[in-house]
Design a protein around this motif. Structure first.
Motif, PDB file in Angstrom:
ATOM      1  N   SER A 110       0.819  -1.210   0.000  1.00 46.18           N
ATOM      2  CA  SER A 110       0.000   0.000   0.000  1.00 46.18           C
ATOM      3  C   SER A 110       0.852   1.258   0.000  1.00 46.18           C
ATOM      4  O   SER A 110       0.382   2.336  -0.353  1.00 46.18           O
ATOM      5  CB  SER A 110      -0.917   0.011   1.227  1.00 46.18           C
ATOM      6  N   GLY A 111       2.085   1.122   0.449  1.00 47.23           N
ATOM      7  CA  GLY A 111       3.000   2.262   0.440  1.00 47.23           C
ATOM      8  C   GLY A 111       2.630   3.345   1.426  1.00 47.23           C
ATOM      9  O   GLY A 111       3.069   4.486   1.302  1.00 47.23           O
ATOM     10  N   LEU A 112       1.838   3.032   2.456  1.00 45.21           N
ATOM     11  CA  LEU A 112       1.367   4.059   3.380  1.00 45.21           C
ATOM     12  C   LEU A 112       2.303   4.269   4.559  1.00 45.21           C
ATOM     13  O   LEU A 112       2.308   5.320   5.164  1.00 45.21           O
ATOM     14  CB  LEU A 112      -0.032   3.685   3.896  1.00 45.21           C
ATOM     15  N   THR A 113       3.062   3.269   4.915  1.00 43.38           N
ATOM     16  CA  THR A 113       3.978   3.399   6.032  1.00 43.38           C
ATOM     17  C   THR A 113       5.153   2.466   5.843  1.00 43.38           C
ATOM     18  O   THR A 113       5.048   1.429   5.187  1.00 43.38           O
ATOM     19  CB  THR A 113       3.276   3.070   7.370  1.00 43.38           C
ATOM     20  N   ALA A 114       6.269   2.885   6.437  1.00 42.93           N
ATOM     21  CA  ALA A 114       7.451   2.032   6.404  1.00 42.93           C
ATOM     22  C   ALA A 114       7.625   1.287   7.714  1.00 42.93           C
ATOM     23  O   ALA A 114       8.567   0.505   7.866  1.00 42.93           O
ATOM     24  CB  ALA A 114       8.690   2.879   6.111  1.00 42.93           C
ATOM     25  N   TRP A 115       6.725   1.546   8.672  1.00 46.17           N
ATOM     26  CA  TRP A 115       6.834   0.840   9.949  1.00 46.17           C
ATOM     27  C   TRP A 115       6.396  -0.612   9.787  1.00 46.17           C
ATOM     28  O   TRP A 115       5.399  -0.897   9.130  1.00 46.17           O
ATOM     29  CB  TRP A 115       5.992   1.544  11.015  1.00 46.17           C
ATOM     30  N   PRO A 116       7.127  -1.531  10.393  1.00 45.82           N
ATOM     31  CA  PRO A 116       6.849  -2.961  10.193  1.00 45.82           C
ATOM     32  C   PRO A 116       5.675  -3.444  11.030  1.00 45.82           C
ATOM     33  O   PRO A 116       5.336  -2.850  12.059  1.00 45.82           O
ATOM     34  CB  PRO A 116       8.144  -3.623  10.641  1.00 45.82           C
TER      35      PRO A 116
END
Length: 713
Positions: free
Chosen positions: A229-235
């Motif tokens: 989704s490319g909305l966050t880089a947090w895992p």
């Protein structure tokens, strides 16, 4: 089942494909694989880590499957003993959050059967609001404690955070160390959730935790954490988890040094992931990613998330078994999808919100719990005497007073200070003046016109039902002339009886004015143009802050609903001469304002002193710190202002009429209390008895100089 099937497939791909790929590379290349000029011999370690991850994911999938099978059950764990205290913690900072949390609390109270202990993390704004609210609410079997956000802020403010909640959205990370060690487990909630089931059902799920688990969470019901989704880089593990509803085993978390774990995880991912976008939720998901054993997955109907990114999968968004609804979109209760199916489900959830928003909170005071438990009320709570209590204390009162319908059940009511946002810095300048008044919902229409005439601070007490409070909120929010004003303190007293507690309301407004000077008036009076500046200058020039001096503002009236307001004294005289404006109540209650001496006022350019006379009730400007409070025995119609001016005089205040200020009363329908006064002999008898009691009180308190009041009838 679709939400869990998709999750299973995704986790299977994440866990298995990398292992097969590495196995393929290892079997088709030379035994000594060269990487960046050096020999790579860590393949076995990577394979082992992937196997561990696969094992963790398998455990999580098994847990999800087991919970999914139980999703349709009403209560699938043992019943919580009714005398067990359920601990609920909410971070609540600011004016809006203080209002929203009230609705959350009402929804919990509506279904609960256990004693509750509310742990409220508050800032300097919400602390007095919520403390006053809970004290005045007096709900049985509810304890409450407050914790300052300032003591937590330094522990989390170092984390860059892009979420609209700011630093407050990170504070749940520290709850194991904020709450007392005696609290071993807690339910943490956001201020935008609503319960549609007994909180004990959720609390009972602690019994399902394994020895390794200390967090209970519902899966995030959007694709936010899926990297495609490319909305966050947090895992996160798959879709991740939503922290708006969270069970915490605090004792276990303290034992396992939770603070060290979450800080280590935050420092590990911050350089690559950047600022948190969902505050504490990002960090908690990262912790779970690295330590999947710590989480117990709750059924999704315990946190049904209503946001633009919601998946609306039928299993989770069924209206048949709703437990907790979470409006976690920035749009909150105004979210619309443009899709008939989604909007129908969303409207169902929003109806739950509007039901509790308008639900009479006083009814929750009378809900008795089946079990008789020996939990004491919070130390913060105090019991205020009601108007009926004040009446019963007087041996002079006639028994006829108790036949006035509603007196016995009339009370001071639940009080919500600063119901709307208020900028406290606007009126702290030395020498400022606040207009003080009270009103009910039927007087709301004059508020816009009043705001046009008075630009300074105001402190208003409103007597409203829960449903009327929402009407008031909508009225102000949609008003072009009021919505931008943040120098008006609105203090809502929720209705409890049939009589209007006018003097209690006046005291609420007076006590919460913050300026040196106050203008005591009624909501139906319009001040002359620029009167705020004039009275402010007059109050300062007479130094009434340090003197017992009351500035009298002459009162007039008109029979026109929206009159052409005279600009100054000269124009006012023309209106009086033509009969468009008259001296206030000169024809029906001349004693009320006769001492002001209107003929002298029209011909005077200088202030002049007047003396108290029986039944005098002018509108005055005084020092907030020096003026006496209103006598709250007087409710409804009759003697409520007269008694106050008597005490002002008894305390030695001089009264001076200002020459260039005036107010004009607009017509309105008679109130219920006026009608009862006019038609009920019992009402008038009770009022007369109260007058005599009050006069004797003045004599006892002020001695010989108060003897003149005994003849005032």
């Amino acid at each position: 089942m679709r939400c869990y099937v998709n999750r299973f497939t995704l986790l299977l791909v994440i866990a298995v494909v990398p292992v097969l790929l590495l196995y393929y590379i290892a079997s088709t290349t030379t035994p000594s694989l060269q990487l960046m000029g050096g020999e790579f011999d860590g393949l076995e370690d990577i394979v082992q880590q992937l196997n561990d991850a696969q094992s963790d994911n398998h455990r999580l999938r098994t847990q999800l499957g087991g919970l999914q099978a139980k999703l349709g059950e009403h209560n699938f764990s043992k019943t919580v003993p009714q005398c067990e205290i359920i601990h609920v913690c909410i971070v609540c900072a600011g004016y809006d959050a203080s209002r929203h949390v009230t609705t959350v609390i009402k929804s919990i109270l509506f279904y609960r059967h256990n004693t509750l202990h509310l742990h409220l993390v508050v800032d300097s704004i919400s602390l007095p609001i919520l403390n006053t609210l809970l004290e005045s609410w007096e709900i049985p079997s509810v304890l409450y404690s407050f914790y300052s956000t300032s003591t937590i802020q330094q522990d989390v403010s170092w984390i860059p955070n892009a979420h609209y909640s700011g630093v407050y959205g990170l504070m749940k990370l520290q709850m194991p160390y904020v709450l007392p060690a005696t609290v071993e487990k807690v339910l943490l909630l956001d201020t935008d959730v609503l319960f549609s089931a007994d909180v004990a059902e959720l609390w009972s799920m602690f019994d399902l935790f394994s020895a390794d688990q200390y967090l209970g969470l519902v899966e995030n019901l959007s694709d936010w954490y899926l990297h495609s989704s490319g909305l966050t880089a947090w895992p996160a593990v798959g879709r991740g988890f939503n922290t708006g509803v969270m069970l915490m085993q605090l004792r276990v978390m303290r034992e396992k040094n939770w603070a060290k774990l979450w800080r280590h995880t935050a420092n590990k991912y911050l350089p690559e992931a950047g600022p948190t976008k969902l505050a504490d939720q990002d960090i908690i998901n990262a912790v779970i990613k690295d330590n999947v054993r710590i989480v117990h997955t709750l059924p999704c109907n315990w946190n049904i998330q209503v946001t633009y990114r919601s998946t609306f999968e039928p299993t989770c968004y069924s209206t048949a078994n709703v437990k907790v609804v979470h409006f976690n979109s920035p749009a909150k209760y105004q979210v619309y999808f443009g899709d008939s199916t989604k909007d129908a489900v969303s409207d169902y959830f929003k109806n739950i919100y509007f039901m509790f928003l308008q639900y009479d909170g006083n009814l929750l005071k009378h809900k008795s719990l089946a079990a008789k438990c020996h939990h004491q009320r919070s130390g913060n709570s105090t019991t205020h005497p009601t108007i009926a209590d004040l009446l019963e204390k007087s041996v002079e009162l006639s028994s006829a007073c108790y036949h006035v319908e509603g007196i016995r059940q009339s009370s001071r009511g639940r009080l919500h200070l600063y119901y709307l946002k208020y900028n406290s810095s606007v009126d702290t300048e030395s020498g400022d003046i606040t207009l003080v008044a009270q009103l009910s919902i039927d007087r709301l229409g004059v508020l816009e016109l009043l705001c046009e005439h008075w630009t300074g601070p105001m402190s208003l007490a409103l007597y409203l039902s829960d449903a009327e409070a929402q009407q008031f909120h909508d009225f102000v929010s949609n008003s072009p002339s009021i919505s931008h004003r943040q120098n008006i303190g609105y203090h809502v007293v929720f209705k409890t009886g049939t009589h209007y507690p006018v003097n209690y309301l006046r005291n609420i407004a007076l006590n919460n004015a913050r300026t040196q000077f106050i203008f005591l008036t009624d909501i139906d009076f319009l001040p002359m143009v620029n009167m705020y500046s004039y009275l402010r200058e007059a109050a300062n020039s007479y130094d009434i802050h340090n003197r017992k001096l009351a500035l009298v503002v002459p009162a007039f009236e008109t029979q026109q609903y929206r009159p052409a307001m005279p600009y100054d004294k000269v124009e006012l005289k023309k209106y009086v001469d033509t009969g468009q404006i008259q001296i206030f109540r000169y024809d029906v209650w001349p004693a009320g304002h006769r001492p002001t001496n209107y003929s002298r006022w029209f011909n005077s350019s200088q202030p002049y002193e007047v003396s108290w006379e029986p039944n005098y009730e002018p509108y005055i400007v005084v020092s907030r710190e020096l003026v006496p409070k209103y006598d709250e025995r007087f409710f409804g119609f009759g003697w409520n202002k007269v008694s106050h001016i008597m005490e002002v005089d008894a305390q030695g205040f001089k009264m001076v009429v200002v020459p260039n200020a005036f107010i004009v009363h607009s017509p309105h329908a008679p109130s219920l209390d006026i009608s009862q006064y006019r038609t009920s002999q019992v009402y008038r008898t009770c009022l007369k008895t109260l007058k005599k009691e009050f006069q004797k009180d003045l004599s006892r308190r002020y001695g010989i100089r108060a003897l003149k009041y005994l003849s005032n009838d």
